[in-house]
Design a protein around this motif. Structure first.
Motif, PDB file in Angstrom:
ATOM      1  N   ARG A  65       0.842  -1.200   0.000  1.00 24.02           N
ATOM      2  CA  ARG A  65       0.000   0.000   0.000  1.00 24.02           C
ATOM      3  C   ARG A  65       0.876   1.248   0.000  1.00 24.02           C
ATOM      4  O   ARG A  65       0.682   2.167  -0.794  1.00 24.02           O
ATOM      5  N   SER A  66       1.863   1.282   0.893  1.00 24.92           N
ATOM      6  CA  SER A  66       2.763   2.430   0.976  1.00 24.92           C
ATOM      7  C   SER A  66       3.546   2.610  -0.322  1.00 24.92           C
ATOM      8  O   SER A  66       3.725   3.729  -0.790  1.00 24.92           O
ATOM      9  N   TRP A  67       3.991   1.498  -0.902  1.00 21.62           N
ATOM     10  CA  TRP A  67       4.725   1.563  -2.159  1.00 21.62           C
ATOM     11  C   TRP A  67       3.850   2.129  -3.270  1.00 21.62           C
ATOM     12  O   TRP A  67       4.286   3.001  -4.025  1.00 21.62           O
ATOM     13  N   ARG A  72       3.503   5.852  -3.192  1.00 27.37           N
ATOM     14  CA  ARG A  72       4.706   6.618  -3.560  1.00 27.37           C
ATOM     15  C   ARG A  72       4.924   6.691  -5.070  1.00 27.37           C
ATOM     16  O   ARG A  72       5.767   7.447  -5.540  1.00 27.37           O
ATOM     17  N   GLN A  73       4.205   5.890  -5.839  1.00 29.59           N
ATOM     18  CA  GLN A  73       4.409   5.829  -7.284  1.00 29.59           C
ATOM     19  C   GLN A  73       3.605   6.908  -8.001  1.00 29.59           C
ATOM     20  O   GLN A  73       2.548   7.325  -7.534  1.00 29.59           O
ATOM     21  N   LEU A 128      -1.019   7.045 -13.119  1.00 33.16           N
ATOM     22  CA  LEU A 128      -1.741   7.490 -14.313  1.00 33.16           C
ATOM     23  C   LEU A 128      -3.245   7.431 -14.066  1.00 33.16           C
ATOM     24  O   LEU A 128      -4.009   8.195 -14.628  1.00 33.16           O
ATOM     25  N   VAL A 129      -3.641   6.475 -13.257  1.00 35.73           N
ATOM     26  CA  VAL A 129      -5.029   6.324 -12.819  1.00 35.73           C
ATOM     27  C   VAL A 129      -4.986   6.416 -11.299  1.00 35.73           C
ATOM     28  O   VAL A 129      -4.275   5.644 -10.651  1.00 35.73           O
ATOM     29  N   PRO A 130      -5.710   7.375 -10.713  1.00 32.41           N
ATOM     30  CA  PRO A 130      -5.665   7.515  -9.247  1.00 32.41           C
ATOM     31  C   PRO A 130      -6.120   6.242  -8.535  1.00 32.41           C
ATOM     32  O   PRO A 130      -7.083   5.591  -8.944  1.00 32.41           O
ATOM     33  N   LEU A 131      -5.389   5.926  -7.460  1.00 35.18           N
ATOM     34  CA  LEU A 131      -5.687   4.756  -6.639  1.00 35.18           C
ATOM     35  C   LEU A 131      -6.171   5.206  -5.268  1.00 35.18           C
ATOM     36  O   LEU A 131      -5.513   6.014  -4.618  1.00 35.18           O
ATOM     37  N   GLU A 154       5.293   4.208 -14.354  1.00 31.48           N
ATOM     38  CA  GLU A 154       6.519   3.461 -14.615  1.00 31.48           C
ATOM     39  C   GLU A 154       6.270   1.994 -14.945  1.00 31.48           C
ATOM     40  O   GLU A 154       7.093   1.342 -15.594  1.00 31.48           O
ATOM     41  N   TYR A 155       5.136   1.457 -14.526  1.00 30.94           N
ATOM     42  CA  TYR A 155       4.903   0.014 -14.651  1.00 30.94           C
ATOM     43  C   TYR A 155       3.841  -0.365 -15.679  1.00 30.94           C
ATOM     44  O   TYR A 155       3.582  -1.547 -15.875  1.00 30.94           O
ATOM     45  N   ARG A 156       3.238   0.597 -16.363  1.00 30.37           N
ATOM     46  CA  ARG A 156       2.199   0.260 -17.337  1.00 30.37           C
ATOM     47  C   ARG A 156       2.716  -0.673 -18.438  1.00 30.37           C
ATOM     48  O   ARG A 156       2.045  -1.665 -18.750  1.00 30.37           O
TER      49      ARG A 156
END
Length: 135
Positions: free
Chosen positions: A23-25, A28-29, A32-35, A86-88
């Motif tokens: 969750r914390s990680w 911090r990212q 592109l789509v709000p979480l 970064e991960y898409r």
């Protein structure tokens, strides 16, 4: 065609040290789509999603799209990565037949870690100071 996803809610086990760390990680990212990260089984989760099986959300990652899409299991992990800048590209690959085995292995490792670190070995059992949410 499908409706675009503009926001995702991730239901995470707030009693699991790994889940709290992830969750914390995620927070911090660059998203592109709000979480929205909401503790699974919480009053807030039940208010937002009254028809959801909340006991299941404590056992398996569940992500809900703003149009009612529900992602569980490998799809939930992939959609979380898809929401991150970064991960898409990695999420697109993980969703392929070549990438899915990596998701399954990661999920198995996470489940084993959760089982090993939960108090008494039962998932969802409080693990005291190990699971506190960082300030």
């Amino acid at each position: 065609m499908g409706t675009p996803v503009r926001r995702l809610t991730v239901l995470y086990d707030a009693q699991c040290s790994l889940c709290v760390h992830l969750r914390s990680w995620l927070l911090r990212q660059k998203q592109l789509v709000p979480l929205d990260l909401v503790p699974a089984g919480s009053v807030e989760a039940r208010r937002r999603y009254p028809r959801l099986d909340h006991a299941t959300t404590l056992r398996e990652i569940t992500v809900i799209g703003d149009r009612g899409q529900i992602y569980t299991g490998p799809a939930a992990w992939i959609v979380c990565l898809w929401a991150l800048a970064e991960y898409r590209p990695k999420a697109h690959w993980l969703a392929t037949p070549a990438g899915l085995p990596f998701v399954r292995v990661t999920m198995l490792a996470a489940a084993r870690y959760r089982e090993a670190t939960a108090g008494g070995g039962a998932i969802g059992t409080p693990c005291h100071d190990q699971c506190s949410v960082p300030g």
